[in-house]
Design a protein around this motif. Structure first.
Motif, short mmCIF file in Angstrom:
data_model
loop_
_atom_site.label_atom_id
_atom_site.label_comp_id
_atom_site.label_asym_id
_atom_site.label_seq_id
_atom_site.Cartn_x
_atom_site.Cartn_y
_atom_site.Cartn_z
N ASP A 247 0.83 -1.21 0.00
CA ASP A 247 0.00 0.00 0.00
C ASP A 247 0.86 1.26 0.00
O ASP A 247 0.54 2.24 -0.69
CB ASP A 247 -0.93 0.01 1.21
CG ASP A 247 -2.07 -1.00 1.09
OD1 ASP A 247 -2.24 -1.57 -0.01
OD2 ASP A 247 -2.76 -1.23 2.10
N ALA A 248 1.96 1.25 0.76
CA ALA A 248 2.85 2.41 0.80
C ALA A 248 3.49 2.65 -0.56
O ALA A 248 3.66 3.80 -0.99
CB ALA A 248 3.92 2.21 1.88
N ILE A 249 3.84 1.57 -1.26
CA ILE A 249 4.43 1.69 -2.59
C ILE A 249 3.42 2.32 -3.56
O ILE A 249 3.76 3.24 -4.31
CB ILE A 249 4.90 0.32 -3.10
CG1 ILE A 249 6.11 -0.16 -2.28
CG2 ILE A 249 5.26 0.39 -4.59
CD1 ILE A 249 6.51 -1.59 -2.56
N VAL A 250 2.18 1.85 -3.52
CA VAL A 250 1.15 2.37 -4.41
C VAL A 250 0.79 3.81 -4.06
O VAL A 250 0.72 4.69 -4.93
CB VAL A 250 -0.10 1.47 -4.37
CG1 VAL A 250 -1.26 2.12 -5.14
CG2 VAL A 250 0.20 0.09 -4.95
N ASP A 251 0.56 4.07 -2.78
CA ASP A 251 0.12 5.40 -2.34
C ASP A 251 1.15 6.48 -2.66
O ASP A 251 0.79 7.62 -2.99
CB ASP A 251 -0.18 5.40 -0.84
CG ASP A 251 -1.39 4.55 -0.49
OD1 ASP A 251 -2.14 4.18 -1.42
OD2 ASP A 251 -1.57 4.23 0.70
N ASN A 252 2.43 6.12 -2.55
CA ASN A 252 3.50 7.10 -2.80
C ASN A 252 4.05 7.03 -4.22
O ASN A 252 4.98 7.76 -4.56
CB ASN A 252 4.64 6.89 -1.80
CG ASN A 252 4.27 7.25 -0.38
OD1 ASN A 252 4.28 8.40 0.01
ND2 ASN A 252 3.94 6.22 0.41
N LYS A 253 3.49 6.11 -5.02
CA LYS A 253 3.92 5.94 -6.41
C LYS A 253 5.41 5.65 -6.52
O LYS A 253 6.08 6.08 -7.46
CB LYS A 253 3.56 7.18 -7.24
CG LYS A 253 2.06 7.44 -7.35
CD LYS A 253 1.76 8.65 -8.21
CE LYS A 253 0.28 8.80 -8.49
NZ LYS A 253 -0.53 8.92 -7.27
N PHE A 254 5.93 4.85 -5.57
CA PHE A 254 7.33 4.45 -5.64
C PHE A 254 7.50 3.47 -6.80
O PHE A 254 6.74 2.51 -6.93
CB PHE A 254 7.78 3.79 -4.34
CG PHE A 254 7.79 4.72 -3.16
CD1 PHE A 254 8.35 5.98 -3.24
CD2 PHE A 254 7.23 4.33 -1.94
CE1 PHE A 254 8.37 6.84 -2.15
CE2 PHE A 254 7.24 5.17 -0.84
CZ PHE A 254 7.81 6.44 -0.96
N ASP A 255 8.50 3.69 -7.65
CA ASP A 255 8.72 2.78 -8.77
C ASP A 255 9.99 1.94 -8.62
O ASP A 255 10.22 1.00 -9.38
CB ASP A 255 8.74 3.53 -10.10
CG ASP A 255 9.73 4.70 -10.13
OD1 ASP A 255 10.41 4.94 -9.12
OD2 ASP A 255 9.81 5.38 -11.17
N ALA A 256 10.83 2.28 -7.65
CA ALA A 256 12.02 1.48 -7.34
C ALA A 256 12.18 1.46 -5.83
O ALA A 256 12.18 2.52 -5.18
CB ALA A 256 13.26 2.06 -8.00
N VAL A 257 12.29 0.27 -5.25
CA VAL A 257 12.36 0.12 -3.80
C VAL A 257 13.66 -0.60 -3.44
O VAL A 257 13.83 -1.77 -3.76
CB VAL A 257 11.15 -0.66 -3.26
CG1 VAL A 257 11.18 -0.70 -1.74
CG2 VAL A 257 9.85 -0.03 -3.75
N PHE A 258 14.58 0.14 -2.81
CA PHE A 258 15.86 -0.44 -2.40
C PHE A 258 15.68 -1.28 -1.14
O PHE A 258 15.00 -0.87 -0.20
CB PHE A 258 16.87 0.65 -2.08
CG PHE A 258 17.38 1.43 -3.25
CD1 PHE A 258 18.36 0.91 -4.08
CD2 PHE A 258 16.89 2.70 -3.52
CE1 PHE A 258 18.83 1.63 -5.16
CE2 PHE A 258 17.36 3.44 -4.59
CZ PHE A 258 18.34 2.91 -5.42
#
Length: 305
Positions: free
Chosen positions: A124-135
């Motif tokens: 959900d945090a990835i979608v809500d913040n529109k993160f496209d790369a997660v280290f």
């Protein structure tokens, strides 16, 4: 003379690992729009922050940190997390498992272990913040499922990982292409070992939470691991609290992260201890990885890091 040659080789290897990791950070910064670093305050994510600072100095790190907070953390680690954020002037996003339990989106497990509950808050945090790369600080030597992953690992629109769709990575060429809604997990220290991490921490004088060093703590033995009491649970029937000298090789949810008996209070002593160990840090101290032979891979397929 032989000892000097071995030390030079070790330092050269650390230089090569550092160079590769910094290259990966810079590649992602140039290729993606909204990267983020997963940061828990543990040694591997602290190493990621150190490498990111080096990669972009003297400019600030150009992306935020994200902590998926189980609510079952060691106090020393949370205090350290906040101190690192303040020291480097970073922005920290926190996704709390407790919020999901409070509003009914997640149910507390019978065993009170919350590590498996991190997946939905993370996605959900990835979608809500529109993160496209997660280290992330995953390393191939930790666990067999992590050994299967590439440095850049594609996740579909539901955050799921398919080990059959791994992309080739030849000559340090990384493929970050993804469709709208997909994102990429990035592992800059994938090729490091636990021993590499500790040698680099020593070389760079990187500060860590105090629980990585031997200290006195009341613990009880369960399933062959030394666990400590906390808001998650305490010693059960037939389990006795004992005051022992222990340290933590890895840091995670307090309900499933065990300590190891140790008297290692210095980096030299920790390095000697890790060198002699025949078990990986997760294999020795993480109960959640013992749920089944494919526990980690099953969670990764669902979207876990």
């Amino acid at each position: 003379m032989r000892a000097a040659r071995l030390m030079t080789t070790a330092l050269d290897a650390l230089d090569a690992l550092e160079s590769e990791s910094i290259h990966i950070f810079r590649e992602v910064a140039g290729e993606f729009d909204r990267p983020v670093i997963l940061f828990s305050g543990g040694k591997d994510s602290t190493l990621l922050v150190h490498l990111a600072v080096k990669a972009f100095a003297p400019a600030p790190v150009p992306f935020p940190l994200l902590h998926v907070d189980t609510g079952h953390n060691f106090d020393e680690v949370i205090d350290f997390r906040d101190a690192v954020v303040e020291r480097f002037g970073l922005r920290l996003e926190v996704a709390k498992v407790q919020d999901y339990i409070d509003d009914g989106r997640l149910l507390e497990r019978a065993d009170l272990t919350r590590n498996p509950l991190q997946t939905q808050p993370l996605l959900d945090a990835i979608v809500d913040n529109k993160f496209d790369a997660v280290f992330g600080g995953g390393r191939r030597d930790e666990e067999r499922a992590r050994a299967k992953e590439r440095i850049m690992s594609l996740r579909d629109a539901f955050g799921r990982w398919d080990p059959r769709k791994q992309r080739p990575e030849l000559w340090n060429l990384y493929n970050g292409r993804h469709a709208p809604g997909e994102h990429v997990r990035v592992f800059p220290i994938s090729n490091w070992t636990e021993l590499d991490v500790w040698r680099y921490i020593q070389r760079e004088n990187i500060e860590l939470p105090t629980i990585y060093y031997a200290h006195r703590r009341e613990v009880f033995k369960r399933d062959g691991m030394w666990l400590t009491e906390g808001p998650w649970f305490g010693a059960g029937a037939g389990e006795t609290l004992e005051d022992r000298s222990v340290r933590y090789r890895t840091v995670g949810d307090g309900s499933c992260t065990g300590a190891v008996e140790s008297t290692a209070t210095t980096l030299d002593e920790i390095i000697a201890e890790v060198t002699a160990s025949r078990l990986t840090e997760r294999g020795a101290t993480r109960a959640d990885d013992r749920l089944s032979e494919a526990a980690m891979e099953d969670r990764k397929r669902e979207g876990y890091f």
